[in-house]
Design a protein around this motif. Sequence first.
Motif, PDB file in Angstrom:
ATOM      1  N   LYS A  65       0.840  -1.213   0.000  1.00  0.00           N
ATOM      2  CA  LYS A  65       0.000   0.000   0.000  1.00  0.00           C
ATOM      3  C   LYS A  65       0.866   1.251   0.000  1.00  0.00           C
ATOM      4  O   LYS A  65       0.614   2.206  -0.736  1.00  0.00           O
ATOM      5  CB  LYS A  65      -0.909   0.008   1.227  1.00  0.00           C
ATOM      6  N   GLU A  66       1.882   1.212   0.846  1.00  0.00           N
ATOM      7  CA  GLU A  66       2.750   2.389   0.974  1.00  0.00           C
ATOM      8  C   GLU A  66       3.424   2.706  -0.364  1.00  0.00           C
ATOM      9  O   GLU A  66       3.397   3.842  -0.833  1.00  0.00           O
ATOM     10  CB  GLU A  66       3.798   2.106   2.060  1.00  0.00           C
ATOM     11  N   LYS A 101       0.842   3.910  -3.005  1.00  0.00           N
ATOM     12  CA  LYS A 101       0.433   5.314  -2.803  1.00  0.00           C
ATOM     13  C   LYS A 101       1.531   6.270  -3.240  1.00  0.00           C
ATOM     14  O   LYS A 101       1.276   7.291  -3.856  1.00  0.00           O
ATOM     15  CB  LYS A 101       0.116   5.552  -1.323  1.00  0.00           C
ATOM     16  N   ALA A 128      -5.534   6.965  -4.108  1.00  0.00           N
ATOM     17  CA  ALA A 128      -5.102   6.507  -2.787  1.00  0.00           C
ATOM     18  C   ALA A 128      -6.220   5.741  -2.082  1.00  0.00           C
ATOM     19  O   ALA A 128      -5.969   4.782  -1.360  1.00  0.00           O
ATOM     20  CB  ALA A 128      -4.659   7.701  -1.945  1.00  0.00           C
ATOM     21  N   VAL A 187      -6.288   2.282  -3.359  1.00  0.00           N
ATOM     22  CA  VAL A 187      -5.140   1.522  -2.855  1.00  0.00           C
ATOM     23  C   VAL A 187      -5.465   0.901  -1.502  1.00  0.00           C
ATOM     24  O   VAL A 187      -5.036  -0.201  -1.179  1.00  0.00           O
ATOM     25  CB  VAL A 187      -3.886   2.426  -2.758  1.00  0.00           C
ATOM     26  N   GLU A 188      -6.259   1.620  -0.690  1.00  0.00           N
ATOM     27  CA  GLU A 188      -6.622   1.118   0.633  1.00  0.00           C
ATOM     28  C   GLU A 188      -7.269  -0.268   0.574  1.00  0.00           C
ATOM     29  O   GLU A 188      -7.190  -1.054   1.508  1.00  0.00           O
ATOM     30  CB  GLU A 188      -7.570   2.098   1.335  1.00  0.00           C
TER      31      GLU A 188
END
Lengths: 315, 66, 57
Positions: free
Chosen positions: A9-10, A13, A44, A47-48
């Motif tokens: 995820k990081e 993003k 974003a 993406v979560e």
Amino acid sequence: MTDYTDKIKEIAKRVLAEGKVDMVIGFRAGTVPMMNQPHYAASAEAVEEMIWDSNCGLNLANYLTDKKGKIGIIAKGCDSRNIVTHVIENKIKRDQLYIIGVPCTGMIDHHKINAMFDKEILKVEESGDQITISGSGFSETVSKQDLLAENCAVCTHRNPVEYDELAGELVDEQADVDQYASVSKVEAMTADEKWDYFDDLLSTCIRCYACRNACPLCYCPTCFVDESRPQWVGKSQDPTDVRTFHLLRAYHCAGRCTDCGACERVCPMGIKIREFTKKLNKDCKELYGWEAGLSLDQRPPLDTFKADDPEEFIK
Amino acid sequence: MSETEPKILSFLCSWCSYGAADLAGVSRMEYPPNIRVIRIPCTGRMSPKFILAGLRQGADAVWVSG
Amino acid sequence: MKNLLEHTGIEPGRLHFSWISSAESTKFVDVVTKITDEVKTLDPANKKYVKTEPKVD
């Protein structure tokens, strides 16, 4: 492998925010357990939704074919090899891609798990190398090693071969596995036994072509099964037609298959489709010393000619 | 040896084996009449589809020659 | 090609490959004779791959 999720995820993003990519292809949870869906995340928030666990067995390279724009993609060992194959076959450009490599410890086989229980499975949880399967009135914890998909159990390329960034530490490759045990078993049979073995293997095929659709190699604009003039293969469930389909599909994958197991994973009837492609993989390795998708600079054996190519079969 | 005559489906390259077959004919050589020749522009034109389609529709054997 | 067909249980004698130049008519005759002889030794009833009419129950 669940701890990769946060890191993925990081990274996703970040690359989206930096404008390096227009979207990131990954997985999100499916509506039923063990059925993760491919997920295109362009924001974003999207993406979560992303996750990473041991049910991400589908091959994401399948979704790259002829795509435009910059794409981030999450790649296990096998996905990365298929991405390499795609680049070699000019289906996508390497500089369009931002590959987020995921060292993989194998995916679990939902056919195996479903076969273990009579009741409906409502939840499959993973912690470390233990998988807990539960439904109404039952719950069982099994070691992941026992549930690995067959191709993962004999996988020798768990780490991505091509990546821009890694989402975790590289894992140890499995060394002492016999990749071709099932092939050798069939090779030892007589012609009639082989015929019966494959008759039995394919007897349940319903010709849904899920294997073709899930396969990252099957991107022909018109598949041979859909051609009607001439019609190479009948559309019925006649054993000859079924076999023709599987043989021709396997030939199309010769020297390209990375044994990602997507075909077997999606087969609703649980047919061991890899028996065909595996034989060709073995031949490619023995005849040409070739395994698909390991390098961007090498041409595959079937589109090159060398003076020392094997030719014993030609009179 | 079986009594019936087998049918052998032959894919011959236009420039190689097909030429050889032609020469064999011109030279009045004898060979078994079991082959059914399909002339292809080059063995590069060959596809596994052809072989399977041939076997499926009743050929006893398939022969590809360049 | 040949390997997988054999792998799935078609007899090896049912598929042949050869290289013959257009000047090699004698080799052509040779190969045709050899292949025909070999195919004749196979059981004609063993043509498993032929598509048959579907059975109606």
